[in-house]
Design a protein around this motif. Sequence first.
Motif, short mmCIF file in Angstrom:
data_model
loop_
_atom_site.label_atom_id
_atom_site.label_comp_id
_atom_site.label_asym_id
_atom_site.label_seq_id
_atom_site.Cartn_x
_atom_site.Cartn_y
_atom_site.Cartn_z
N SER A 147 44.78 33.18 31.09
CA SER A 147 43.54 33.89 31.41
C SER A 147 42.34 32.95 31.29
O SER A 147 41.42 32.98 32.12
CB SER A 147 43.36 35.09 30.47
OG SER A 147 44.41 36.01 30.63
N GLU B 260 41.96 30.70 34.26
CA GLU B 260 41.40 31.43 35.41
C GLU B 260 39.89 31.58 35.27
O GLU B 260 39.15 31.44 36.24
CB GLU B 260 42.06 32.81 35.51
CG GLU B 260 41.54 33.66 36.65
CD GLU B 260 42.11 35.06 36.64
OE1 GLU B 260 41.54 35.93 37.32
OE2 GLU B 260 43.12 35.30 35.95
N VAL B 261 39.42 31.84 34.05
CA VAL B 261 37.98 32.02 33.83
C VAL B 261 37.22 30.72 34.08
O VAL B 261 36.20 30.69 34.77
CB VAL B 261 37.71 32.52 32.39
CG1 VAL B 261 36.21 32.51 32.09
CG2 VAL B 261 38.27 33.94 32.21
N SER C 169 28.16 32.59 36.90
CA SER C 169 29.23 31.63 37.07
C SER C 169 30.45 31.97 36.22
O SER C 169 31.57 31.56 36.52
CB SER C 169 28.75 30.22 36.73
OG SER C 169 28.35 30.15 35.37
N ALA D 271 30.96 35.36 35.09
CA ALA D 271 31.30 36.77 35.29
C ALA D 271 32.36 36.92 36.37
O ALA D 271 32.51 36.07 37.25
CB ALA D 271 30.05 37.56 35.67
N LYS D 272 33.10 38.00 36.29
CA LYS D 272 34.07 38.30 37.33
C LYS D 272 33.34 38.66 38.60
O LYS D 272 32.34 39.38 38.58
CB LYS D 272 34.97 39.46 36.89
CG LYS D 272 36.13 39.71 37.83
CD LYS D 272 37.07 40.75 37.24
CE LYS D 272 38.28 40.95 38.15
NZ LYS D 272 39.23 41.94 37.58
N ARG D 273 33.87 38.16 39.72
CA ARG D 273 33.19 38.40 41.00
C ARG D 273 33.08 39.90 41.26
O ARG D 273 34.07 40.64 41.18
CB ARG D 273 33.96 37.72 42.13
CG ARG D 273 33.29 37.85 43.48
CD ARG D 273 34.07 37.09 44.53
NE ARG D 273 34.17 35.67 44.20
CZ ARG D 273 34.86 34.80 44.95
NH1 ARG D 273 35.52 35.21 46.01
NH2 ARG D 273 34.90 33.52 44.59
N ALA E 188 31.43 42.08 39.50
CA ALA E 188 31.34 42.91 38.29
C ALA E 188 30.05 43.72 38.28
O ALA E 188 28.97 43.21 38.58
CB ALA E 188 31.40 42.02 37.05
N SER F 97 31.00 41.55 31.49
CA SER F 97 32.07 40.73 32.07
C SER F 97 32.09 39.34 31.44
O SER F 97 33.16 38.82 31.10
CB SER F 97 31.87 40.63 33.59
OG SER F 97 32.86 39.79 34.16
N GLN G 103 33.54 39.51 27.87
CA GLN G 103 35.00 39.67 27.83
C GLN G 103 35.71 38.38 28.23
O GLN G 103 36.67 37.95 27.58
CB GLN G 103 35.39 40.83 28.76
CG GLN G 103 36.87 41.22 28.70
CD GLN G 103 37.70 40.54 29.76
OE1 GLN G 103 37.19 40.17 30.82
NE2 GLN G 103 38.98 40.37 29.49
N ARG G 104 35.23 37.72 29.27
CA ARG G 104 35.89 36.51 29.77
C ARG G 104 35.63 35.30 28.84
O ARG G 104 36.53 34.47 28.63
CB ARG G 104 35.42 36.22 31.20
CG ARG G 104 36.03 37.21 32.20
CD ARG G 104 35.21 37.30 33.47
NE ARG G 104 35.25 36.06 34.26
CZ ARG G 104 36.22 35.72 35.11
NH1 ARG G 104 37.28 36.52 35.26
NH2 ARG G 104 36.15 34.60 35.81
#
Length: 407
Positions: free
Chosen positions: A290, A293-294, A314, A316-318, A320, A326, A329-330
């Motif tokens: 994970s 991926e982040v 940059s 944050a999840k796309r 979100a 986001s 959490q990431r």
Amino acid sequence: MALLAVGLLGAFALAVFVAVGGFVAVEVLLIAAVSPFSLLPLLVAPGLAVLVKALCSDDDRAPKVSLDASSAKVWALVRSVAADAGAREPTSVHLDAGVAVRLLSRRRLVIGVPLLAAVNPDQLRALLRTAFLQDIRFGRVIAWGVRVLSRARDELARARGLGALPRPAVRAFTGYYVRLAERVWASRDPVDVQWEREVLEELWERFLRRYAALGLRAGYLPSRPMAGFRRLLDAELPLGDEPRASALLAAESTLDQAFSDLLTDEQRAMPRADWDTLADLSQRHAVTRSAREVLGGLSLGDALDRLASGDLASLAKRGAADVVASVRQRLSLVVTAALADARVVHWRMAWPGPPEMVVGDPGAEEITAALDAAAAASPEVLPLRMVLVVAGVSPEYRPVPRAAVRG
């Protein structure tokens, strides 16, 4: 009910062979008539082939783990129950990873290791008696029918395309037949044993899905799988000091040998780990993937630099809806992976439930506060940088998956 079960089995076999005969006759007539519909009957051919194979084959091989004379207590119990039931004693006793006691052809008895780990000797005696009684009064025919129909159902479940056409009908018929067979033998299986078997089947399925397979993605398997199953039993169904049927075995490791029947050749070659190590390896593997991926190739220091400049998007999840949430959490995934590599964070098994995360120094509260400050609308990354320095994490940290160690 026994006569009904035998009659249904005969009707099923007759229906299959009538269908095969009808298929051949229709195909011959259509070909003789040079009909454009001559290929239509071929649609049912794959499914019929599976059913015929199930009826005609005798895939009744005993499991590899057999009990020799060293397990004299098990053999003594088996012989005693067979004599009480008026049945011939089996020629061999085998262990497998199923939740059942069954008598195969050529009088080979198979006992599931989950039962040995969970029931007491008296309950095992009741289950053995049921298995031996299935061998008399149409019992062998009904038991054969259960095996044949279950095999046909399983083969059709794996079939693709046109071969799966009979699947719904065979699945429904098999379910009904198995329930009928259980009713035939129900009066011979004490109510308390029936209840425990139902609970045990659910626990065993959960154990295989959530615990035994925990380290597969990281390339590891448990070194003592059945010890873990007993831990789950102790948590869900406290056993107390009552002796378990597994105490009748000559060696405790016999349970783990039988468990290996569930594994593929590739899985048998995997390295093994104790349960706490397995929990740590599996969680580190998941959080590292994970984190990769982040970051997408960035170092942890690069990511914190971007946050310091106010560039939350940059990380944050796309797409979100809540960018700050986001990022929080990431970023937590990345920091957890970094702290795990630094051995500040590790995981241990918790029975029942998912692996439990254990946090060293700096403590969980300090880490949480630093993450909250870094993943805010106005990020402050200095506290998090200090936490990482204390933990021994380099700003150049990049998550790298660790391959399983062989040998």
